[in-house]
Design a protein around this motif. Structure first.
Motif, PDB file in Angstrom:
ATOM      1  N   ASP A 177       0.863  -1.273   0.059  1.00 61.75           N
ATOM      2  CA  ASP A 177      -0.194  -0.082   0.085  1.00 61.75           C
ATOM      3  C   ASP A 177       0.918   1.199   0.200  1.00 61.75           C
ATOM      4  OD1 ASP A 177      -2.346  -1.463  -0.014  1.00 61.75           O
ATOM      5  OD2 ASP A 177      -2.579  -1.599   2.099  1.00 61.75           O
ATOM      6  N   MET A 178       2.017   1.169   0.729  1.00 67.60           N
ATOM      7  CA  MET A 178       3.004   2.445   0.702  1.00 67.60           C
ATOM      8  C   MET A 178       3.751   2.464  -0.710  1.00 67.60           C
ATOM      9  SD  MET A 178       4.706   2.299   4.493  1.00 67.60           S
ATOM     10  CE  MET A 178       5.098   3.817   4.241  1.00 67.60           C
ATOM     11  N   ALA A 179       4.052   1.477  -1.250  1.00 65.31           N
ATOM     12  CA  ALA A 179       4.481   1.395  -2.598  1.00 65.31           C
ATOM     13  C   ALA A 179       3.654   2.032  -3.669  1.00 65.31           C
ATOM     14  CB  ALA A 179       5.210   0.105  -2.782  1.00 65.31           C
ATOM     15  N   SER A 180       2.368   1.787  -3.374  1.00 70.14           N
ATOM     16  CA  SER A 180       1.523   2.159  -4.415  1.00 70.14           C
ATOM     17  C   SER A 180       1.297   3.792  -4.527  1.00 70.14           C
ATOM     18  CB  SER A 180      -0.230   1.449  -4.046  1.00 70.14           C
ATOM     19  OG  SER A 180      -0.615   2.282  -2.727  1.00 70.14           O
ATOM     20  N   ARG A 181       1.838   4.167  -3.542  1.00 70.49           N
ATOM     21  CA  ARG A 181       1.948   5.981  -3.570  1.00 70.49           C
ATOM     22  C   ARG A 181       2.785   6.283  -4.551  1.00 70.49           C
ATOM     23  NH1 ARG A 181       0.430   7.781   1.832  1.00 70.49           N
ATOM     24  NH2 ARG A 181       1.158   9.864   1.266  1.00 70.49           N
ATOM     25  N   VAL A 182       3.771   5.557  -4.583  1.00 73.73           N
ATOM     26  CA  VAL A 182       4.957   5.857  -5.658  1.00 73.73           C
ATOM     27  C   VAL A 182       4.519   5.206  -7.078  1.00 73.73           C
ATOM     28  CG1 VAL A 182       7.318   5.451  -6.376  1.00 73.73           C
ATOM     29  CG2 VAL A 182       6.711   5.968  -3.883  1.00 73.73           C
ATOM     30  N   ALA A 183       3.872   3.968  -7.001  1.00 74.30           N
ATOM     31  CA  ALA A 183       3.580   3.386  -8.394  1.00 74.30           C
ATOM     32  C   ALA A 183       2.536   4.039  -9.093  1.00 74.30           C
ATOM     33  CB  ALA A 183       3.346   1.926  -8.047  1.00 74.30           C
ATOM     34  N   PRO A 228       7.895   2.411 -11.498  1.00 67.44           N
ATOM     35  CA  PRO A 228       7.660   0.893 -11.554  1.00 67.44           C
ATOM     36  C   PRO A 228       6.320   0.303 -10.741  1.00 67.44           C
ATOM     37  CG  PRO A 228       9.874   1.691 -10.986  1.00 67.44           C
ATOM     38  CD  PRO A 228       9.165   2.691 -10.931  1.00 67.44           C
ATOM     39  N   ASP A 229       6.065  -0.863 -11.020  1.00 70.12           N
ATOM     40  CA  ASP A 229       4.722  -1.439 -10.158  1.00 70.12           C
ATOM     41  C   ASP A 229       5.300  -1.599  -8.771  1.00 70.12           C
ATOM     42  OD1 ASP A 229       5.172  -4.554 -10.005  1.00 70.12           O
ATOM     43  OD2 ASP A 229       6.098  -3.786 -12.020  1.00 70.12           O
ATOM     44  N   VAL A 230       4.024  -1.839  -7.914  1.00 68.75           N
ATOM     45  CA  VAL A 230       4.465  -2.033  -6.460  1.00 68.75           C
ATOM     46  C   VAL A 230       5.356  -3.151  -6.255  1.00 68.75           C
ATOM     47  CG1 VAL A 230       2.371  -0.764  -5.832  1.00 68.75           C
ATOM     48  CG2 VAL A 230       2.171  -3.301  -6.225  1.00 68.75           C
ATOM     49  N   TRP A 231       5.140  -4.285  -6.795  1.00 69.42           N
ATOM     50  CA  TRP A 231       5.747  -5.462  -6.632  1.00 69.42           C
ATOM     51  C   TRP A 231       7.431  -5.354  -6.973  1.00 69.42           C
ATOM     52  CZ3 TRP A 231       2.881  -7.758  -3.414  1.00 69.42           C
ATOM     53  CH2 TRP A 231       1.395  -7.907  -3.620  1.00 69.42           C
ATOM     54  N   ALA A 232       7.726  -4.709  -8.062  1.00 68.01           N
ATOM     55  CA  ALA A 232       8.983  -4.179  -8.464  1.00 68.01           C
ATOM     56  C   ALA A 232       9.716  -3.564  -7.332  1.00 68.01           C
ATOM     57  CB  ALA A 232       9.085  -3.866  -9.884  1.00 68.01           C
ATOM     58  N   LEU A 233       8.897  -2.718  -6.966  1.00 65.72           N
ATOM     59  CA  LEU A 233       9.356  -1.644  -5.891  1.00 65.72           C
ATOM     60  C   LEU A 233       9.862  -2.444  -4.668  1.00 65.72           C
ATOM     61  CD1 LEU A 233       7.380   1.445  -6.494  1.00 65.72           C
ATOM     62  CD2 LEU A 233       9.724   1.373  -6.917  1.00 65.72           C
ATOM     63  N   VAL A 234       8.869  -3.184  -4.096  1.00 61.72           N
ATOM     64  CA  VAL A 234       9.222  -3.986  -2.656  1.00 61.72           C
ATOM     65  C   VAL A 234      10.185  -4.740  -3.147  1.00 61.72           C
ATOM     66  CG1 VAL A 234       8.331  -5.474  -1.184  1.00 61.72           C
ATOM     67  CG2 VAL A 234       6.899  -3.665  -2.058  1.00 61.72           C
ATOM     68  N   ARG A 235      10.406  -5.639  -4.158  1.00 64.43           N
ATOM     69  CA  ARG A 235      11.439  -6.585  -4.340  1.00 64.43           C
ATOM     70  C   ARG A 235      12.709  -5.846  -4.548  1.00 64.43           C
ATOM     71  NH1 ARG A 235      12.176 -11.917  -3.315  1.00 64.43           N
ATOM     72  NH2 ARG A 235       9.859 -12.067  -4.099  1.00 64.43           N
ATOM     73  N   LEU A 236      12.745  -4.546  -5.156  1.00 66.20           N
ATOM     74  CA  LEU A 236      13.959  -3.895  -5.144  1.00 66.20           C
ATOM     75  C   LEU A 236      14.609  -3.852  -4.047  1.00 66.20           C
ATOM     76  CD1 LEU A 236      16.015  -2.312  -7.034  1.00 66.20           C
ATOM     77  CD2 LEU A 236      14.568  -0.101  -6.511  1.00 66.20           C
ATOM     78  N   PHE A 237      14.001  -3.278  -2.738  1.00 69.65           N
ATOM     79  CA  PHE A 237      14.509  -3.215  -1.206  1.00 69.65           C
ATOM     80  C   PHE A 237      14.981  -4.319  -0.748  1.00 69.65           C
ATOM     81  CE2 PHE A 237      12.115   0.774  -2.023  1.00 69.65           C
ATOM     82  CZ  PHE A 237      12.851   1.888  -1.060  1.00 69.65           C
ATOM     83  N   VAL A 238      14.432  -5.376  -1.036  1.00 66.04           N
ATOM     84  CA  VAL A 238      14.812  -6.599  -0.508  1.00 66.04           C
ATOM     85  C   VAL A 238      16.073  -7.236  -1.044  1.00 66.04           C
ATOM     86  CG1 VAL A 238      13.880  -9.210  -0.279  1.00 66.04           C
ATOM     87  CG2 VAL A 238      12.254  -7.401  -0.131  1.00 66.04           C
TER      88      VAL A 238
END
Length: 858
Positions: A529-535, A541-551
């Motif tokens: 939900d937080m990444a969706s603010r950027v996505a 990028p899409d939310v899943w790509a953003l979260v995985r980038l940090f991981v």
């Protein structure tokens, strides 16, 4: 199945401090201590209240009577690194909080009268022996705890006056909610007030004749909540009074909502969310219709028709709502079958819902997130990311607060004496303009005005405030490869990184927000939900790509929660790996690096005359990689000792090429989906799939995480706890090229195919550059830094990685690499699942996670 291991005294102590104080402070303030039987039962591992009571009693200090009588002063203990060196008080934590919480717990589990000495009677009954008559020690411990919270966490614990009680008045007046408190709330609920509208509840309860006879903690909690509700509804919903009210509503399923969520592999589930946050996956059409009938009449009627309206709550989540059936809807197969071909041709199918014969569909123009009209028309700030204990919020766009206004002209923002026009993002919702904002910010719309305090950067977390990866509760998403690496990076030369590109400001805003929110872990859905603010911004990028980038960049782990169908984001500890560069001894720094922490490391490196490098990524969607080095080895060691950085321990995993599976699957699991490569989700036709087949399996009760199984035509099967790891194995067996190495990078061939995060971090260490996101056909590709040597090593481990310059490199498979490597460390044992049995492999002892168990000092 074995029972859950009982927490130790130290674990109880930390849990009590974190749960009831550190995590419970709202805007840096605690007015009443909310005690919940359910929380204590769940944490204890017991099956009922009596078992939890026995478990809690067993971890109270042996000198309990001396504590209660005040003959032992409130003590503090060291944790983590601090336990190994001489400490000041600032590096210690209270070691008596579990005593206070136990006596507060007595206040809600036993009905009390107005007898001044009732707490002594309750203690005598609970302890099974005569308790001290003089309990001055409780008073002393409350005062010591309040001082510690204020000094070291900037949390104000509002302690009540003694009243007429001797010594124990503070304890008697803090416990909330007692049985009488809950009885009042239930009476209000049963009289027809089942609303969650704050002002309506406030008026109803304040006018109740029973109000004056409630506990002191109830009155204090209610008044604090009512004051907050008039200023900041979002903060008010986190206070103990609102939690008690939602708990009472949830008893009869008032305030329930139905939510759809979608994961990175396209899996869509429907869950019933109760008012208190508890959720349950709906596993049949009958369960969905039953849940809808308990909501509003319009939703129940729509469920009967077979077409439910959805309201977006994030880029990957929806909530069932009332309204016109346009935009995104949930439609049953029966309803779709009744439509004419012309009407059906205008409906865009978005995906199947697990367990249900319903489809997620688009039947009109998609509504943007946040476009729904707020119920409360007052001017206020919402969607705030708290970065301080005193009501300070993140001021980096697009993670800045949003402004809800009553209508008419958009609000004007007053920042440092200047006026700025807000940007409309929906009906009666506006946002800040792009930028970084610090200090008090006002919003004005007509005669209404409100303010909020913003800060551009997140505060670095105190080390003891962070909950790290814990193997007793977290299953690594990388399975057997968690925190492994193919080869000592010192044997490879560092590739030329070039100048790189500065990160996009939106990515920096997201990193500060995720860091601020995740100290105590956060759910994957909350991170999405937080990444969706950027996505949702242009060109992101899409939310899943953003979260995985940090991981993949080492900021977080993304584990499955043990015995619970959930995933969570766990903040990693700032660590280092040795990495030479040219003639310099150095270290590659890994872990979360928010702006202020990065600056602190830069300054500290400068104070030791060390070389500090901030290596940028290939694109603007990449996080910086830090490196510190020196020609003087002693200076580097002194820097590391003073910087609170730990050396990250890694190991190799000695497994044969056909033994990737890392978890067991019982006979009570059933097949619930087959991998569909074309759709990148579990929705294919099992019978039509060629061998090997990739399937998802669940328990019918849906009480644990799914298993991901690769089935062979000879009856052999490999079972995984991680969907990503199972997918990699499946692609390997199918000889499908998932990654391609060319020049100085490795590129994903599909947006959902990712290397194990441990390998991505190894590449980042070798080449001193984190992975990056880059637009590709139909999505965003991940680009890992590489060289011909490092790509060749990975291709020998993982044949589905193709090296353009050496097409034969991947033929040898994983076994030769496993035979050539050796375990670097040899201390602990690591359990590994094989053929459904848990075995301890002594040679795998080199692996340690970032989890550190504090010791209780004597």
């Amino acid at each position: 199945m074995g029972g859950k291991q009982m927490p130790s005294a130290v674990e109880w102590e930390d849990w009590c401090l974190e749960t009831f104080f550190l995590n419970a402070a709202v805007d840096g303030r605690i007015d009443a201590i909310e005690i919940d039987d359910g929380k204590i039962i769940e944490y204890s591992g017991a099956h009922d209240l009596e078992g939890a009571h026995r478990q809690f009693l067993s971890v109270l200090p042996p000198l309990l009577d001396d504590y209660l009588k005040g003959e032992v002063s409130p003590s503090f203990r060291a944790v983590g690194k601090a336990a190994h060196r001489s400490l000041g008080e600032s590096e210690a934590r209270p070691n008596f909080v579990r005593i206070l919480i136990f006596f507060l717990w007595l206040q809600i589990t036993v009905s009390k009268d107005k007898d001044e000495g009732d707490i002594r009677k309750m203690a005598t009954a609970a302890l099974g022996r005569q308790s001290p008559q003089d309990l001055v020690g409780l008073h002393n411990m409350w005062i010591a705890l309040a001082r510690w919270l204020k000094k070291h966490r900037d949390i104000l614990l509002e302690l009540p006056d003694h009243g007429n009680e001797t010594h124990v008045g503070i304890t008697k007046r803090l416990a909330f909610p007692t049985k009488k408190d809950l009885d009042l709330l239930r009476r209000v609920r049963d009289d027809g007030y089942s609303r969650t509208d704050l002002r309506s509840i406030s008026r109803r309860i304040a006018g109740d004749s029973y109000f004056d006879r409630t506990s002191p903690a109830f009155r204090r909690a209610f008044e604090s909540w009512r004051t907050a509700a008039n200023v900041d509804e979002e903060a008010a919903r986190e206070l103990p009074f609102m939690s008690a009210w939602t708990r009472v509503l949830a008893e009869k399923e008032f305030g329930t909502s139905i939510v759809l969520s979608c994961d990175e592999f396209g899996e869509i589930e429907v869950q019933k969310i109760l008012a208190d946050g508890r959720s349950r996956t709906l596993q049949s059409d009958r369960e969905l219709r039953q849940a809808c009938r308990k909501l509003s009449g319009e939703i129940a009627k729509a469920a009967g028709v077979g077409m439910l309206t959805l309201q977006r709550s994030g880029l990957a989540s929806w909530i069932v709502s009332e309204g016109d059936r346009t935009g995104e809807c949930l439609i049953s197969e029966a309803a779709l079958g009744r439509l004419t071909p012309l009407v059906r041709s205008k409906i865009q199918m978005r995906g199947e819902v697990r367990y249900l014969s319903w489809r997620l569909c688009n039947v009109g123009q998609r509504k943007e997130i946040g476009s729904n009209t707020p119920q409360n028309p007052s001017l206020r700030f919402v969607d705030k990311v708290r970065v301080g204990a005193r009501g300070t919020y993140l001021g980096r766009w697009p993670m800045t607060p949003r402004v809800v206004f009553p209508g008419g002209r958009q609000p004007v923002l007053l920042i440092e004496g200047q006026s700025y026009e807000s940007t409309s993002i929906g009906d009666r919702i506006a946002s800040f303009p792009p930028g970084v904002w610090n200090g008090p910010v006002g919003a004005q719309a007509g005669s209404q005005a409100t303010t909020v305090t913003l800060r551009g950067d997140a505060y670095p977390h105190a080390d003891e405030d962070i909950r790290y990866f814990d193997r007793s509760r977290h299953l690594p998403e990388d399975g057997i490869f968690h925190d492994t690496q193919p080869k000592d990076p010192d044997l490879l030369t560092t590739g030329t990184s070039g100048s790189g590109i500065e990160p996009d400001p939106r990515l920096i805003a997201l990193q500060e927000a995720l860091y601020a929110r995740s100290a105590r872990t956060m759910t994957l859905q909350a991170a999405v939900d937080m990444a969706s603010r950027v996505a949702s911004t242009e060109g992101a990028p899409d939310v899943w790509a953003l979260v995985r980038l940090f991981v993949d960049s080492g900021w977080f782990d993304l584990p499955y929660v043990s015995q619970v169908p959930a995933r969570t984001l766990v903040q990693r500890r700032p660590s280092y790996r040795p990495r030479k560069k040219a003639d310099l001894e150095g270290v590659s720094i890994e872990g979360p690096m928010p702006v202020l922490l990065e600056e602190a490391i830069r300054r500290r490196a400068g104070s030791f005359d060390l070389t500090f490098e901030r290596n940028l990524g290939l694109t603007a969607w990449s996080l910086p990689k830090l490196w510190v080095g020196s020609s003087e080895k002693d200076a580097l060691q002194e820097f590391l000792k003073s910087s609170d950085l730990e050396e990250l321990r890694v190991a190799t995993v000695l497994k044969k090429s056909n033994e990737w599976s890392d978890i067991g699957v019982g006979d009570d699991f059933e097949r619930t989906g087959t991998w569909d490569s074309a759709e990148v989700r579990f929705g294919g036709n099992y019978a039509a799939e060629p061998w090997p087949r990739f399937v998802r399996m669940d328990r019918p009760a849906r009480d644990t995480n799914a298993r991901y199984v690769v089935e062979h035509d000879a009856g052999q099967r490999e079972t995984f706890g991680s969907a990503n790891l199972a997918l990699l194995r499946y692609l390997d067996l199918r000889e499908i090229t998932a990654f391609e190495a060319s020049g100085d990078n490795i590129r994903t061939m599909h947006q959902r195919h990712r290397l194990p995060s441990a390998w991505a971090r190894w590449l980042a260490t070798v080449h001193l550059r984190n992975c990056a996101l880059e637009p590709s056909d139909g999505g965003w590709a991940c680009v890992y830094p590489a060289s011909p040597d490092s790509a060749l090593i990975l291709s020998k481990i993982y044949p589905a990685l193709r090296v353009k310059s050496n097409p034969q490199a991947s033929e040898s498979g994983i076994l030769p690499w496993m035979e050539r490597t050796r375990v670097r460390l040899a201390r602990d044992r690591r359990p590994i699942w094989h053929d459904g049995k848990l075995r301890a492999i002594h040679d795998l002892s080199g692996l340690r996670t970032c989890s550190r168990e504090p010791r209780e000092t004597r």
